[in-house]
Design an enzyme around this catalytic site. Structure first.
Site, PDB file in Angstrom:
ATOM      1  N   ARG A   1      21.683 -25.602  -6.208  1.00 41.21           N
ATOM      2  CA  ARG A   1      23.106 -25.725  -6.508  1.00 41.21           C
ATOM      3  C   ARG A   1      23.764 -24.344  -6.452  1.00 41.21           C
ATOM      4  NH1 ARG A   1      20.354 -28.771 -10.511  1.00 41.21           N
ATOM      5  NH2 ARG A   1      20.788 -31.018 -10.428  1.00 41.21           N
TER       6      ARG A   1
ATOM      7  N   LYS B   1      20.866 -27.894 -14.456  1.00 41.74           N
ATOM      8  CA  LYS B   1      21.653 -28.582 -15.481  1.00 41.74           C
ATOM      9  C   LYS B   1      20.825 -28.769 -16.739  1.00 41.74           C
ATOM     10  CE  LYS B   1      24.731 -31.077 -12.347  1.00 41.74           C
ATOM     11  NZ  LYS B   1      25.245 -32.406 -11.928  1.00 41.74           N
TER      12      LYS B   1
ATOM     13  N   HIS C   1      27.829 -27.357  -1.674  1.00 44.90           N
ATOM     14  CA  HIS C   1      27.106 -28.611  -1.849  1.00 44.90           C
ATOM     15  C   HIS C   1      26.787 -29.264  -0.512  1.00 44.90           C
ATOM     16  CE1 HIS C   1      25.828 -30.106  -5.667  1.00 44.90           C
ATOM     17  NE2 HIS C   1      25.996 -31.363  -5.309  1.00 44.90           N
TER      18      HIS C   1
ATOM     19  N   ARG D   1      23.443 -28.197   0.442  1.00 41.64           N
ATOM     20  CA  ARG D   1      22.453 -28.898  -0.386  1.00 41.64           C
ATOM     21  C   ARG D   1      22.243 -30.321   0.143  1.00 41.64           C
ATOM     22  NH1 ARG D   1      20.251 -29.076  -5.700  1.00 41.64           N
ATOM     23  NH2 ARG D   1      20.699 -30.964  -6.905  1.00 41.64           N
TER      24      ARG D   1
ATOM     25  N   HIS E   1      16.948 -33.275  -9.586  1.00 37.43           N
ATOM     26  CA  HIS E   1      17.628 -34.478 -10.062  1.00 37.43           C
ATOM     27  C   HIS E   1      16.839 -35.095 -11.206  1.00 37.43           C
ATOM     28  CE1 HIS E   1      19.811 -35.208  -5.970  1.00 37.43           C
ATOM     29  NE2 HIS E   1      20.473 -34.387  -6.754  1.00 37.43           N
TER      30      HIS E   1
ATOM     31  N   TYR F   1      20.564 -39.986  -0.345  1.00 37.07           N
ATOM     32  CA  TYR F   1      20.201 -39.324   0.904  1.00 37.07           C
ATOM     33  C   TYR F   1      19.418 -40.248   1.823  1.00 37.07           C
ATOM     34  CZ  TYR F   1      21.734 -35.300  -1.707  1.00 37.07           C
ATOM     35  OH  TYR F   1      22.500 -34.441  -2.451  1.00 37.07           O
TER      36      TYR F   1
END
Length: 301
Positions: free
Chosen positions: A149, A173, A247, A250, A273, A282
């Site tokens: 990210r 995150k 992004h 990514r 994730h 994806y």
């Protein structure tokens, strides 16, 4: 307690206790500030379900995206659940608040050949020795080569890189750390920048202090997400054909990994994730490409 006072306390809670990302904290704080403004800063106990529905309806009439409305719903639910647990209110009016279903938005994905050509062009420009060109080349190689990210890239320090193993330790995150690999082209671009580009940028700091940050701005300060977005948008926009940010690299890295045969769990771990469902978008992008190729190539398509 007035709602403004309560929302300020909740913002501190999600920042210091739940340790959500700065971007999420800012978004929730803005959402709840808007809620407080729409109710006239009444007592927290006076807020009911109709207040919340009216608040979301106004956002809908204003044209806010469904994803924004869904985030506002999540912010309200988290806030009132916390307030109830903290004894600031005796009821939770958000329990029956229904969030709109998010529309499925497929990410921008650049073709692998186009990204390769772009990075080769950046390498030729960086070879001339300009420190900004060296930084931009290393920046895009790292974003695409590792799939991290933009916040993770901007947070990289010098000791986060293992040059021998070609890995980077990033903080994602929820302050979760993970180690991601990157390829030989990214390693070469990063080494060139650290040797020939970064020292020049670091010397431009007004106070003469040294930073541990890897990626620096033109004046020697740590490069921020907004500046990174501007760099990527300027370089990658013509390739994708629209305004895109970090992004997009990514998304492209994840899609190209799956196209190349990587399994979904591996891509999930690489991207950081929490849910496999987040990564599964994806597979849809790759399936779309497969279907398009089939329609063009198969005689019975």
């Amino acid at each position: 307690m007035r709602i403004v006072e309560a929302t300020d306390a909740y913002s501190r809670h999600v920042r210091d206790v739940r340790r959500l990302s700065p971007a999420t904290v800012r978004a929730y704080a803005a959402d709840l500030a808007d809620l407080a403004g729409s109710t006239g800063d009444v007592e927290l106990s006076d807020i009911d379900l109709e207040h919340l529905r009216e608040w979301l309806w106004r956002a809908t009439k204003r044209g806010d995206a469904r994803s924004t409305i869904a985030r506002r719903t999540a912010a309200a639910r988290g806030f009132f659940a916390w307030a109830l647990e903290a004894g600031l209110t005796t009821t939770d009016p958000s329990l029956r608040l229904v969030a709109p279903k998010r529309g499925r938005t497929l990410p921008h994905v650049a073709a692998a050949d186009a990204v390769g050509d772009l990075l080769d062009q950046l390498a030729r420009t960086a070879a001339e020795g300009d420190p900004i060109a060296l930084r931009d080349h290393a920046l895009l190689e790292m974003l695409y080569g590792s799939g991290i990210r933009v916040s993770e890239l901007c947070g990289l320090d010098l000791d986060d890189i293992d040059h021998d193993r070609r890995t980077a330790r990033v903080t994602g995150k929820g302050s979760k750390e993970r180690v991601v690999p990157f390829g030989a082209p990214a390693a070469a671009a990063l080494d060139a920048y650290l040797v020939r580009g970064r020292p020049v940028l670091s010397a431009r700091r007004d106070d003469g202090s040294a930073l541990r940050a890897i990626f620096l701005g033109a004046r020697g300060a740590r490069l921020g997400p907004r500046a990174t977005y501007e760099v990527v948008s300027r370089v990658l926009g013509p390739v994708v054909g629209s305004a895109v940010g970090p992004h997009a690299l990514r998304h492209s890295a994840a899609t190209h990994l799956l196209d190349g045969g990587a399994d979904l769990r591996t891509v999930q771990e690489l991207l950081g994730h929490a849910s496999l469902g987040t990564t599964q978008i994806y597979t849809h992008v790759s399936s779309e490409r497969l279907a398009a190729t089939y329609r063009l190539a198969h005689p019975r398509a």
